[in-house]
Design an enzyme around this catalytic site. Structure first.
Site, PDB file in Angstrom:
ATOM      1  CG  HIS A   1      -2.042  -1.018   1.083  1.00  0.00           C
ATOM      2  ND1 HIS A   1      -1.968  -2.266   1.682  1.00  0.00           N
ATOM      3  CD2 HIS A   1      -3.220  -0.981   0.412  1.00  0.00           C
ATOM      4  CE1 HIS A   1      -3.078  -2.948   1.396  1.00  0.00           C
ATOM      5  NE2 HIS A   1      -3.848  -2.189   0.630  1.00  0.00           N
TER       6      HIS A   1
ATOM      7  CG  HIS B   1      -6.785   4.534  -3.176  1.00  0.00           C
ATOM      8  ND1 HIS B   1      -5.742   4.533  -4.073  1.00  0.00           N
ATOM      9  CD2 HIS B   1      -6.861   3.272  -2.684  1.00  0.00           C
ATOM     10  CE1 HIS B   1      -5.231   3.322  -4.138  1.00  0.00           C
ATOM     11  NE2 HIS B   1      -5.879   2.538  -3.305  1.00  0.00           N
ATOM     12  CG  ASP B   2      -4.776   2.505  -0.029  1.00  0.00           C
ATOM     13  OD1 ASP B   2      -5.691   2.645   0.803  1.00  0.00           O
ATOM     14  OD2 ASP B   2      -4.677   1.496  -0.762  1.00  0.00           O
TER      15      ASP B   2
ATOM     16  CD  GLN C   1      -4.147 -13.985  -4.753  1.00  0.00           C
ATOM     17  OE1 GLN C   1      -4.726 -13.311  -5.608  1.00  0.00           O
ATOM     18  NE2 GLN C   1      -3.685 -13.465  -3.622  1.00  0.00           N
TER      19      GLN C   1
END
Length: 265
Positions: free
Chosen positions: A8, A49-50, A212
């Site tokens: 992130h 956004h992060d 996943q």
């Protein structure tokens, strides 16, 4: 600013920006219907956004009574922090806008960032499916280019871009998988050290293919629902999702750091 964490970080922010721009470019009618300020705020929201992300999930922050969880009363602590930091950075520019435009831009920016909280995932799909069904029952379509539908569609866009790793070509997806799993495994060790209930699998216990495949199954309805919106085209990411699912099921790469990259090479 973005922190130096495995996943992130600023590169992820840039990736979501690129994905958001690509979706707008492919969705010609929607793109043409948006005013310049809406497009600019949406792209700024995507890249920011992060911002400031510590590499830990909301669940971990709440469980450990982190200062962000306390500040935001356990409600979307990361997303609220991202919005605050991003808008603080954007304040010099936003103060040049007329008051009405500033309020509208700020509201859209906040809405888009809060829409990236995974706790809203199921609700976002449900609400959009209900809107699609309502439009169909009335003999029409839910068109993203209509002003009343633009912001809800943009929220779907940013959320889809944020979780879009399996919707990318396989080699690119594998690179992102290594990075996100490195971050998840670090949190798993912190959870074990602090005696917390695990929310992430520890590295030695990870069945990467199962992990996943579960994630792909979780996010695919979002992409399939978005593809039903008029003026929106999610056919390319859906094709990649289906290819990713097939490859995990038939020939999964090893669950080791760098293993996904090696398999993609």
């Amino acid at each position: 600013t973005y922190q130096d964490v495995p996943y992130h970080n600023a590169l992820h922010g840039a990736d979501v920006l690129q994905g958001f721009h690509a979706l707008l470019t492919e969705s010609h009618a929607l793109d043409a219907s948006l005013d310049d300020d809406t497009v600019l705020v949406s792209l700024l929201a995507a890249i920011s956004h992060d911002v400031g992300h510590p590499g830990l999930t909301n669940a971990y922050l709440v469980a450990t009574s982190h200062e962000l969880a306390i500040r935001y009363n356990d409600v979307s602590p990361l997303e609220n922090m991202h919005a605050r930091v991003a808008l603080d950075l954007a304040r010099p520019w936003m103060e040049t806008l007329p008051p009405e435009d500033r309020r509208a831009g700020r509201a859209l920016w906040i809405d888009l960032l809060l829409a990236t909280d995974m706790k809203h995932h199921a609700g976002a799909i449900f609400d959009m499916q209900r809107a699609l069904q309502k439009a169909q029952a009335a003999g029409g379509v839910y068109d993203a280019a209509e002003p009343a539908h633009q912001h809800e569609t943009l929220k779907i866009f940013i959320h889809a871009c944020d979780v879009s790793n399996p919707a990318k070509p396989w080699a690119t997806y594998m690179k992102w998988t290594d990075l996100v799993m490195e971050e998840f495994w670090k949190q798993a060790e912190l959870e074990a050290e602090n005696g917390l209930a695990p929310t992430m699998p520890r590295k030695q216990n990870t069945d990467l293919a199962k992990f996943q495949l579960g994630f792909i199954g979780f996010i695919r309805p979002l992409f399939a629902t978005a593809n039903q919106i008029a003026s929106v085209d999610f056919s390319a990411p859906l094709a990649c999702l289906d290819e990713s699912r097939r490859r995990w099921a038939e020939d999964p790469p090893p669950a080791t750091p760098g293993g996904a990259r090696a398999a993609a090479a």
